[in-house]
Design a protein around this motif. Sequence first.
Motif, PDB file in Angstrom:
ATOM      1  N   ASN A 190       0.775  -1.198  -0.173  1.00 11.62           N
ATOM      2  CA  ASN A 190      -0.113   0.107   0.051  1.00 11.62           C
ATOM      3  C   ASN A 190       0.810   1.219  -0.153  1.00 11.62           C
ATOM      4  OD1 ASN A 190      -2.389  -1.321  -0.031  1.00 11.62           O
ATOM      5  ND2 ASN A 190      -2.716  -1.336   2.206  1.00 11.62           N
ATOM      6  N   VAL A 191       1.963   1.206   0.702  1.00 14.58           N
ATOM      7  CA  VAL A 191       2.843   2.457   0.555  1.00 14.58           C
ATOM      8  C   VAL A 191       3.630   2.525  -0.525  1.00 14.58           C
ATOM      9  CG1 VAL A 191       5.106   3.180   1.725  1.00 14.58           C
ATOM     10  CG2 VAL A 191       3.323   2.231   3.262  1.00 14.58           C
ATOM     11  N   ALA A 192       3.844   1.482  -1.251  1.00 15.14           N
ATOM     12  CA  ALA A 192       4.552   1.611  -2.513  1.00 15.14           C
ATOM     13  C   ALA A 192       3.373   2.099  -3.673  1.00 15.14           C
ATOM     14  CB  ALA A 192       5.015   0.443  -3.102  1.00 15.14           C
ATOM     15  N   THR A 193       2.237   1.564  -3.471  1.00 14.95           N
ATOM     16  CA  THR A 193       1.085   2.052  -4.354  1.00 14.95           C
ATOM     17  C   THR A 193       0.966   3.425  -4.093  1.00 14.95           C
ATOM     18  OG1 THR A 193      -0.021  -0.088  -4.471  1.00 14.95           O
ATOM     19  CG2 THR A 193      -1.290   1.834  -4.900  1.00 14.95           C
ATOM     20  N   SER A 194       0.938   3.967  -2.867  1.00 18.33           N
ATOM     21  CA  SER A 194       0.546   5.475  -2.596  1.00 18.33           C
ATOM     22  C   SER A 194       1.507   6.167  -3.219  1.00 18.33           C
ATOM     23  CB  SER A 194       0.170   5.833  -1.310  1.00 18.33           C
ATOM     24  OG  SER A 194       1.409   5.743  -0.541  1.00 18.33           O
ATOM     25  N   GLY A 195       2.941   5.799  -3.106  1.00 20.04           N
ATOM     26  CA  GLY A 195       4.062   6.531  -3.759  1.00 20.04           C
ATOM     27  C   GLY A 195       3.541   6.513  -5.399  1.00 20.04           C
ATOM     28  N   GLU A 199       1.851  14.948   1.587  1.00 21.21           N
ATOM     29  CA  GLU A 199       1.712  14.765   2.966  1.00 21.21           C
ATOM     30  C   GLU A 199       1.673  13.230   3.214  1.00 21.21           C
ATOM     31  OE1 GLU A 199      -1.668  16.621   4.703  1.00 21.21           O
ATOM     32  OE2 GLU A 199      -1.453  18.448   3.777  1.00 21.21           O
ATOM     33  N   SER A 200       2.311  12.919   4.530  1.00 22.00           N
ATOM     34  CA  SER A 200       2.121  11.734   4.735  1.00 22.00           C
ATOM     35  C   SER A 200       0.633  10.914   5.242  1.00 22.00           C
ATOM     36  CB  SER A 200       3.242  11.340   5.871  1.00 22.00           C
ATOM     37  OG  SER A 200       4.434  11.577   5.649  1.00 22.00           O
ATOM     38  N   ILE A 201       0.476   9.920   5.241  1.00 23.95           N
ATOM     39  CA  ILE A 201      -0.710   9.346   5.734  1.00 23.95           C
ATOM     40  C   ILE A 201      -0.557   8.607   6.658  1.00 23.95           C
ATOM     41  CG2 ILE A 201      -2.586   7.788   5.225  1.00 23.95           C
ATOM     42  CD1 ILE A 201      -1.939   8.047   2.131  1.00 23.95           C
ATOM     43  N   TYR A 202      -1.253   9.043   7.784  1.00 22.16           N
ATOM     44  CA  TYR A 202      -1.253   8.282   9.252  1.00 22.16           C
ATOM     45  C   TYR A 202      -2.446   7.477   9.483  1.00 22.16           C
ATOM     46  CZ  TYR A 202       3.129  10.595   9.891  1.00 22.16           C
ATOM     47  OH  TYR A 202       4.406  11.301   9.612  1.00 22.16           O
ATOM     48  N   LEU A 203      -2.402   6.317  10.123  1.00 22.88           N
ATOM     49  CA  LEU A 203      -3.705   5.836  10.551  1.00 22.88           C
ATOM     50  C   LEU A 203      -4.342   6.359  11.916  1.00 22.88           C
ATOM     51  CD1 LEU A 203      -3.148   1.956   9.925  1.00 22.88           C
ATOM     52  CD2 LEU A 203      -4.343   3.590   8.490  1.00 22.88           C
ATOM     53  N   GLU A 244      -0.428   7.603  16.791  1.00 22.86           N
ATOM     54  CA  GLU A 244       0.717   7.229  17.229  1.00 22.86           C
ATOM     55  C   GLU A 244       1.418   6.218  16.175  1.00 22.86           C
ATOM     56  OE1 GLU A 244      -2.436   6.467  19.058  1.00 22.86           O
ATOM     57  OE2 GLU A 244      -1.965   8.515  20.021  1.00 22.86           O
ATOM     58  N   SER A 245       0.800   6.144  15.093  1.00 27.19           N
ATOM     59  CA  SER A 245       1.140   5.268  14.174  1.00 27.19           C
ATOM     60  C   SER A 245       2.357   5.795  13.101  1.00 27.19           C
ATOM     61  CB  SER A 245       0.199   4.707  13.044  1.00 27.19           C
ATOM     62  OG  SER A 245      -0.286   5.658  12.341  1.00 27.19           O
ATOM     63  N   LYS A 246       3.114   4.906  12.561  1.00 25.50           N
ATOM     64  CA  LYS A 246       4.141   5.192  11.577  1.00 25.50           C
ATOM     65  C   LYS A 246       3.374   5.744  10.110  1.00 25.50           C
ATOM     66  CE  LYS A 246       7.628   2.170  13.317  1.00 25.50           C
ATOM     67  NZ  LYS A 246       8.452   1.119  13.022  1.00 25.50           N
ATOM     68  N   ALA A 247       4.125   6.342   9.309  1.00 25.60           N
ATOM     69  CA  ALA A 247       3.410   6.589   8.004  1.00 25.60           C
ATOM     70  C   ALA A 247       3.052   5.422   7.110  1.00 25.60           C
ATOM     71  CB  ALA A 247       4.487   7.682   7.107  1.00 25.60           C
ATOM     72  N   GLN A 248       1.889   5.362   6.675  1.00 32.09           N
ATOM     73  CA  GLN A 248       1.284   4.471   6.070  1.00 32.09           C
ATOM     74  C   GLN A 248       1.317   4.427   4.483  1.00 32.09           C
ATOM     75  OE1 GLN A 248       0.181   1.514   7.618  1.00 32.09           O
ATOM     76  NE2 GLN A 248       1.476   2.397   9.278  1.00 32.09           N
ATOM     77  N   GLY A 249       1.773   5.809   3.984  1.00 28.19           N
ATOM     78  CA  GLY A 249       1.859   6.254   2.599  1.00 28.19           C
ATOM     79  C   GLY A 249       2.008   7.559   2.587  1.00 28.19           C
ATOM     80  N   VAL A 250       1.779   8.229   1.287  1.00 26.22           N
ATOM     81  CA  VAL A 250       1.778   9.562   1.050  1.00 26.22           C
ATOM     82  C   VAL A 250       0.664   9.911  -0.136  1.00 26.22           C
ATOM     83  CG1 VAL A 250       3.241   9.102  -1.003  1.00 26.22           C
ATOM     84  CG2 VAL A 250       3.217  11.345   0.167  1.00 26.22           C
ATOM     85  N   ILE A 251       0.221  11.167   0.197  1.00 22.47           N
ATOM     86  CA  ILE A 251      -0.799  11.796  -0.818  1.00 22.47           C
ATOM     87  C   ILE A 251      -0.435  12.945  -1.239  1.00 22.47           C
ATOM     88  CG2 ILE A 251      -2.730  10.509   0.112  1.00 22.47           C
ATOM     89  CD1 ILE A 251      -3.858  13.093   1.441  1.00 22.47           C
ATOM     90  N   ALA A 252      -0.937  13.483  -2.416  1.00 22.91           N
ATOM     91  CA  ALA A 252      -0.770  14.684  -3.082  1.00 22.91           C
ATOM     92  C   ALA A 252      -2.046  15.571  -2.591  1.00 22.91           C
ATOM     93  CB  ALA A 252      -0.649  14.933  -4.657  1.00 22.91           C
ATOM     94  N   SER A 253      -1.807  16.249  -1.414  1.00 21.90           N
ATOM     95  CA  SER A 253      -2.813  17.029  -0.573  1.00 21.90           C
ATOM     96  C   SER A 253      -3.446  18.276  -1.374  1.00 21.90           C
ATOM     97  CB  SER A 253      -2.404  17.303   0.738  1.00 21.90           C
ATOM     98  OG  SER A 253      -1.356  18.356   0.642  1.00 21.90           O
ATOM     99  N   LYS A 254      -2.456  18.791  -2.123  1.00 23.13           N
ATOM    100  CA  LYS A 254      -3.028  19.942  -3.084  1.00 23.13           C
ATOM    101  C   LYS A 254      -1.843  20.135  -4.070  1.00 23.13           C
ATOM    102  CE  LYS A 254      -1.555  23.163   0.604  1.00 23.13           C
ATOM    103  NZ  LYS A 254      -1.740  24.007   1.456  1.00 23.13           N
TER     104      LYS A 254
END
Length: 129
Positions: free
Chosen positions: A2-7, A44-48, A51-61
Amino acid sequence: MNVATSGMIAQSIRLNTVASNMANAESVAGSADEIYKAKVPVFESIYLNEESKAQGVIASKIINSEAPALAIYSPNHPKADKNGFIYKSNVNKIEQIADMTSAQQSFESDVEVQKAAKQLLMQSIKALK
């Protein structure tokens, strides 16, 4: 995976932004306010949760570059303002090419991560049989 996919999705947005910038790099207008401004994706990093580690990234704007438009004295140009100036887009082609190369390499790295994750998953499934 999922992290690679978001990247990969984020890098695709980055590549599309570069393509748009390059397509408009030579545009001109009669004022600095009307001219195409280079676009820049903000990631921006995606967090669940907090307290969690980053789960991926999104282009927020996607924002406009703050670099100024280039004023060119060309009194005979049909788009010239009352002072004889036309304004060229603030797109820097060299920066765009570097950004495109970086995005492409990041995308390819994400593809390799997905391939490795898939291989590990397949080996795990085989080991369970």
